[in-house]
Design a protein around this motif. Sequence first.
Motif, PDB file in Angstrom:
ATOM      1  N   PHE A 118       4.335  -0.984   3.352  1.00 38.03           N
ATOM      2  CA  PHE A 118       3.944   0.415   3.170  1.00 38.03           C
ATOM      3  C   PHE A 118       5.066   1.125   2.417  1.00 38.03           C
ATOM      4  CE2 PHE A 118       1.702  -0.934   7.023  1.00 38.03           C
ATOM      5  CZ  PHE A 118       0.400  -0.543   6.719  1.00 38.03           C
ATOM      6  N   VAL A 119       4.704   1.796   1.325  1.00 37.63           N
ATOM      7  CA  VAL A 119       5.668   2.499   0.487  1.00 37.63           C
ATOM      8  C   VAL A 119       5.364   3.996   0.537  1.00 37.63           C
ATOM      9  CG1 VAL A 119       6.595   2.774  -1.835  1.00 37.63           C
ATOM     10  CG2 VAL A 119       5.934   0.501  -1.017  1.00 37.63           C
ATOM     11  N   ARG A 120       6.382   4.777   0.874  1.00 35.90           N
ATOM     12  CA  ARG A 120       6.180   6.221   1.004  1.00 35.90           C
ATOM     13  C   ARG A 120       5.882   6.859  -0.351  1.00 35.90           C
ATOM     14  NH1 ARG A 120      10.727   7.738   3.348  1.00 35.90           N
ATOM     15  NH2 ARG A 120       9.945   8.141   5.458  1.00 35.90           N
ATOM     16  N   THR A 121       4.944   7.803  -0.343  1.00 41.62           N
ATOM     17  CA  THR A 121       4.635   8.599  -1.518  1.00 41.62           C
ATOM     18  C   THR A 121       4.453  10.043  -1.095  1.00 41.62           C
ATOM     19  OG1 THR A 121       3.085   8.930  -3.354  1.00 41.62           O
ATOM     20  CG2 THR A 121       2.158   8.130  -1.289  1.00 41.62           C
ATOM     21  N   ASP A 122       4.780  10.966  -1.989  1.00 36.33           N
ATOM     22  CA  ASP A 122       4.617  12.387  -1.683  1.00 36.33           C
ATOM     23  C   ASP A 122       3.233  12.903  -2.058  1.00 36.33           C
ATOM     24  OD1 ASP A 122       7.217  12.615  -0.714  1.00 36.33           O
ATOM     25  OD2 ASP A 122       8.040  13.021  -2.706  1.00 36.33           O
ATOM     26  N   GLY A 137      -5.170   7.065   8.390  1.00 39.49           N
ATOM     27  CA  GLY A 137      -6.576   7.250   8.070  1.00 39.49           C
ATOM     28  C   GLY A 137      -7.219   6.069   7.370  1.00 39.49           C
ATOM     29  N   ASN A 138      -6.467   4.970   7.189  1.00 37.70           N
ATOM     30  CA  ASN A 138      -7.040   3.782   6.568  1.00 37.70           C
ATOM     31  C   ASN A 138      -8.092   3.156   7.482  1.00 37.70           C
ATOM     32  OD1 ASN A 138      -5.228   3.814   4.280  1.00 37.70           O
ATOM     33  ND2 ASN A 138      -3.630   3.087   5.674  1.00 37.70           N
ATOM     34  N   LEU A 139      -9.095   2.551   6.877  1.00 38.29           N
ATOM     35  CA  LEU A 139     -10.120   1.845   7.637  1.00 38.29           C
ATOM     36  C   LEU A 139      -9.673   0.393   7.793  1.00 38.29           C
ATOM     37  CD1 LEU A 139     -12.920   1.745   8.955  1.00 38.29           C
ATOM     38  CD2 LEU A 139     -13.850   1.175   6.694  1.00 38.29           C
ATOM     39  N   VAL A 140      -9.358   0.009   9.029  1.00 36.37           N
ATOM     40  CA  VAL A 140      -8.805  -1.314   9.311  1.00 36.37           C
ATOM     41  C   VAL A 140      -9.813  -2.081  10.160  1.00 36.37           C
ATOM     42  CG1 VAL A 140      -6.793  -2.569  10.167  1.00 36.37           C
ATOM     43  CG2 VAL A 140      -6.526  -0.240   9.286  1.00 36.37           C
ATOM     44  N   GLU A 141      -9.773  -3.397  10.013  1.00 36.41           N
ATOM     45  CA  GLU A 141     -10.778  -4.244  10.654  1.00 36.41           C
ATOM     46  C   GLU A 141     -10.102  -5.448  11.304  1.00 36.41           C
ATOM     47  OE1 GLU A 141     -14.588  -6.908   8.982  1.00 36.41           O
ATOM     48  OE2 GLU A 141     -13.550  -5.470   7.692  1.00 36.41           O
ATOM     49  N   PHE A 142     -10.522  -5.748  12.531  1.00 40.12           N
ATOM     50  CA  PHE A 142     -10.235  -7.039  13.149  1.00 40.12           C
ATOM     51  C   PHE A 142     -11.479  -7.892  12.949  1.00 40.12           C
ATOM     52  CE2 PHE A 142      -7.485  -4.875  16.663  1.00 40.12           C
ATOM     53  CZ  PHE A 142      -6.381  -4.866  15.826  1.00 40.12           C
ATOM     54  N   ILE A 143     -11.339  -9.061  12.357  1.00 45.20           N
ATOM     55  CA  ILE A 143     -12.509  -9.895  12.105  1.00 45.20           C
ATOM     56  C   ILE A 143     -12.275 -11.336  12.544  1.00 45.20           C
ATOM     57  CG2 ILE A 143     -11.833 -10.247   9.677  1.00 45.20           C
ATOM     58  CD1 ILE A 143     -14.906 -10.341   9.059  1.00 45.20           C
ATOM     59  N   GLU A 144     -13.223 -11.846  13.311  1.00 45.91           N
ATOM     60  CA  GLU A 144     -13.254 -13.255  13.686  1.00 45.91           C
ATOM     61  C   GLU A 144     -14.111 -13.998  12.660  1.00 45.91           C
ATOM     62  OE1 GLU A 144     -13.789 -12.353  18.502  1.00 45.91           O
ATOM     63  OE2 GLU A 144     -15.297 -13.462  17.371  1.00 45.91           O
ATOM     64  N   LEU A 175       0.837  -1.190   0.000  1.00 45.62           N
ATOM     65  CA  LEU A 175       0.000   0.000   0.000  1.00 45.62           C
ATOM     66  C   LEU A 175       0.879   1.249   0.000  1.00 45.62           C
ATOM     67  CD1 LEU A 175      -2.434  -1.078   2.872  1.00 45.62           C
ATOM     68  CD2 LEU A 175      -2.681  -1.517   0.412  1.00 45.62           C
ATOM     69  N   LEU A 176       0.358   2.326  -0.540  1.00 46.71           N
ATOM     70  CA  LEU A 176       1.059   3.600  -0.479  1.00 46.71           C
ATOM     71  C   LEU A 176       0.771   4.288   0.847  1.00 46.71           C
ATOM     72  CD1 LEU A 176       0.532   5.034  -4.085  1.00 46.71           C
ATOM     73  CD2 LEU A 176       2.455   3.713  -3.181  1.00 46.71           C
ATOM     74  N   CYS A 177       1.718   5.101   1.279  1.00 42.84           N
ATOM     75  CA  CYS A 177       1.617   5.729   2.591  1.00 42.84           C
ATOM     76  C   CYS A 177       2.245   7.121   2.527  1.00 42.84           C
ATOM     77  CB  CYS A 177       2.327   4.863   3.627  1.00 42.84           C
ATOM     78  SG  CYS A 177       2.440   5.589   5.250  1.00 42.84           S
ATOM     79  N   HIS A 178       1.526   8.126   2.995  1.00 41.74           N
ATOM     80  CA  HIS A 178       2.037   9.496   2.958  1.00 41.74           C
ATOM     81  C   HIS A 178       2.957   9.786   4.143  1.00 41.74           C
ATOM     82  CE1 HIS A 178       2.152  13.642   1.682  1.00 41.74           C
ATOM     83  NE2 HIS A 178       1.755  14.049   2.864  1.00 41.74           N
TER      84      HIS A 178
END
Length: 222
Positions: A47-51, A106-113, A8-11
């Motif tokens: 995670f890959v940095r992006t400007d 700000g990503n929407l992350v989930e823990f799921i059983e 994923l890209l990451c600022h």
Amino acid sequence: MKICQLELLCHDLEATRTFYVDTLQLPVVCELPGSLTVRAGWTDLIFVRTDTPVAPYHFAFNVATNSLETLIKSFPLPYLNTAFGQRIATFTDWRARACYFRDAAGNLVEFIERRDALFGGAPSQLFQGVSEIGLAVDDVTALTRYLVEEFALPQFSKMNPLPDFNAVGDDFGLFILARTGRKWLFTDIPAEAQPCKVLFTDCYNLPHLLTFRERKAAIAAC
């Protein structure tokens, strides 16, 4: 299907590192000036940095059955409330329970059983792996057809396809397809297309690389 690598890209790479390494306590696999790789079960999360600004991603971690209450206490994260004002949502048809939060980017992350993922959860292993990645597209039906025909992935058996939402794969790994602009569950966050790379294995344990690019769901398959 298993998601072996998710890129994923990451600022803000520094804030992301603090969140996943210090807060979620995921081990570092590789750290370079412009990227960070952490491990969650069978998944290397890169995670890959992006400007350039990055729209929020949506992805999920499979966790052990009956572990959500403990995880919520162990990790004091900004959990979102469900439609009923609770932190834990129950998905009867999917035989699953989940909670949602935003990470440092700000990503929407989930823990799921998932009761059918057969994950008992040893004390030393909190996460089975990344089990979902959301893909935003203009035509959900067309992308569903592509994934099924190109990779022989199954339509998720616990989901009836909708024109604006679908799931392809199984309890161990899913592509969550949402029409561009559709709000992610329990949020006002619209699904937006953004680049990602997914290395996954199919039901025969054969590897595939899916590169998802911005706009018009341009896809490269290897």
